[in-house]
Motif scaffolding. Structure first.
Motif, mmCIF file in Angstrom:
data_model
loop_
_atom_site.group_PDB
_atom_site.id
_atom_site.type_symbol
_atom_site.label_atom_id
_atom_site.label_comp_id
_atom_site.label_asym_id
_atom_site.label_seq_id
_atom_site.Cartn_x
_atom_site.Cartn_y
_atom_site.Cartn_z
ATOM 1 N N MET A 29 0.838 -1.175 0.000
ATOM 2 C CA MET A 29 0.000 0.000 0.000
ATOM 3 C C MET A 29 0.883 1.238 0.000
ATOM 4 N N LYS A 44 1.186 4.311 -10.585
ATOM 5 C CA LYS A 44 0.549 3.087 -11.071
ATOM 6 C C LYS A 44 1.479 2.248 -11.939
ATOM 7 N N LYS A 67 -0.288 -2.270 -5.179
ATOM 8 C CA LYS A 67 -1.680 -2.350 -5.564
ATOM 9 C C LYS A 67 -2.463 -1.105 -5.196
ATOM 10 N N ASP A 68 -2.527 -0.771 -3.919
ATOM 11 C CA ASP A 68 -3.402 0.292 -3.445
ATOM 12 C C ASP A 68 -2.654 1.594 -3.172
ATOM 13 N N ILE A 69 -3.352 2.690 -3.374
ATOM 14 C CA ILE A 69 -2.857 4.013 -3.003
ATOM 15 C C ILE A 69 -3.834 4.526 -1.959
ATOM 16 N N TRP A 70 -3.337 4.856 -0.792
ATOM 17 C CA TRP A 70 -4.182 5.311 0.298
ATOM 18 C C TRP A 70 -4.034 6.813 0.435
ATOM 19 N N ILE A 93 -10.481 8.431 -7.923
ATOM 20 C CA ILE A 93 -10.861 7.673 -6.736
ATOM 21 C C ILE A 93 -11.770 6.522 -7.159
ATOM 22 N N ASP A 94 -11.309 5.290 -6.896
ATOM 23 C CA ASP A 94 -12.069 4.090 -7.239
ATOM 24 C C ASP A 94 -12.926 3.609 -6.067
ATOM 25 N N GLU A 95 -12.449 3.843 -4.867
ATOM 26 C CA GLU A 95 -13.214 3.488 -3.679
ATOM 27 C C GLU A 95 -12.755 4.362 -2.525
ATOM 28 N N GLN A 106 -13.449 5.098 2.029
ATOM 29 C CA GLN A 106 -14.091 4.788 3.297
ATOM 30 C C GLN A 106 -14.346 6.094 4.016
ATOM 31 N N HIS A 134 -18.019 1.983 3.441
ATOM 32 C CA HIS A 134 -17.074 1.671 2.368
ATOM 33 C C HIS A 134 -17.825 1.744 1.040
ATOM 34 N N ILE A 142 -17.539 1.872 -3.377
ATOM 35 C CA ILE A 142 -16.767 1.536 -4.570
ATOM 36 C C ILE A 142 -17.447 2.197 -5.774
#
Length: 101
Positions: free
Chosen positions: A1, A29, A34-37, A54-56, A58, A97, A99
């Motif tokens: 991450m 990318k 995998k993830d970018i927080w 932004i794909d998802e 919280q 959460h 998506i």
């Protein structure tokens, strides 16, 4: 991450930048991982929503009513549809959460 803040510099967990977010994310990318927080409020999120990056996300809701504070989202007229996928209770917080549809 990978953790991201909009400042300049870096440490073992985060990069601090002051460049165009679209270019920065494109470069990130291409690297392993995998993830970018993204951590921040409405001003920071707006830059990523504007570029549809932004794909998802919280959202934590706390049981505190503030008369003043930082808005969740302000600025440009942007519409992006998200689907609620999970609701979780963490003590007195509600974690939502979402998506991108």
């Amino acid at each position: 991450m990978f953790f991201l803040y909009l400042l300049v510099g870096s440490d073992e967990y985060a990069s601090f930048i002051d460049e165009d977010v679209k270019t920065f994310i494109k470069n990130i990318k291409q690297k392993p991982g995998k993830d970018i927080w993204l951590i921040g409020g409405g001003n920071l999120a707006r830059e990523f929503f504007k570029e549809n990056l932004i794909d998802e996300f919280q959202l934590a809701i706390a049981p505190i009513i503030l008369g003043k504070g930082i808005s969740l989202y302000i600025g440009d007229d942007i519409t992006v549809n998200f689907k609620l996928t999970k609701v979780q209770k963490l003590g007195q917080l509600a974690m939502l959460h979402y998506i991108k549809k």
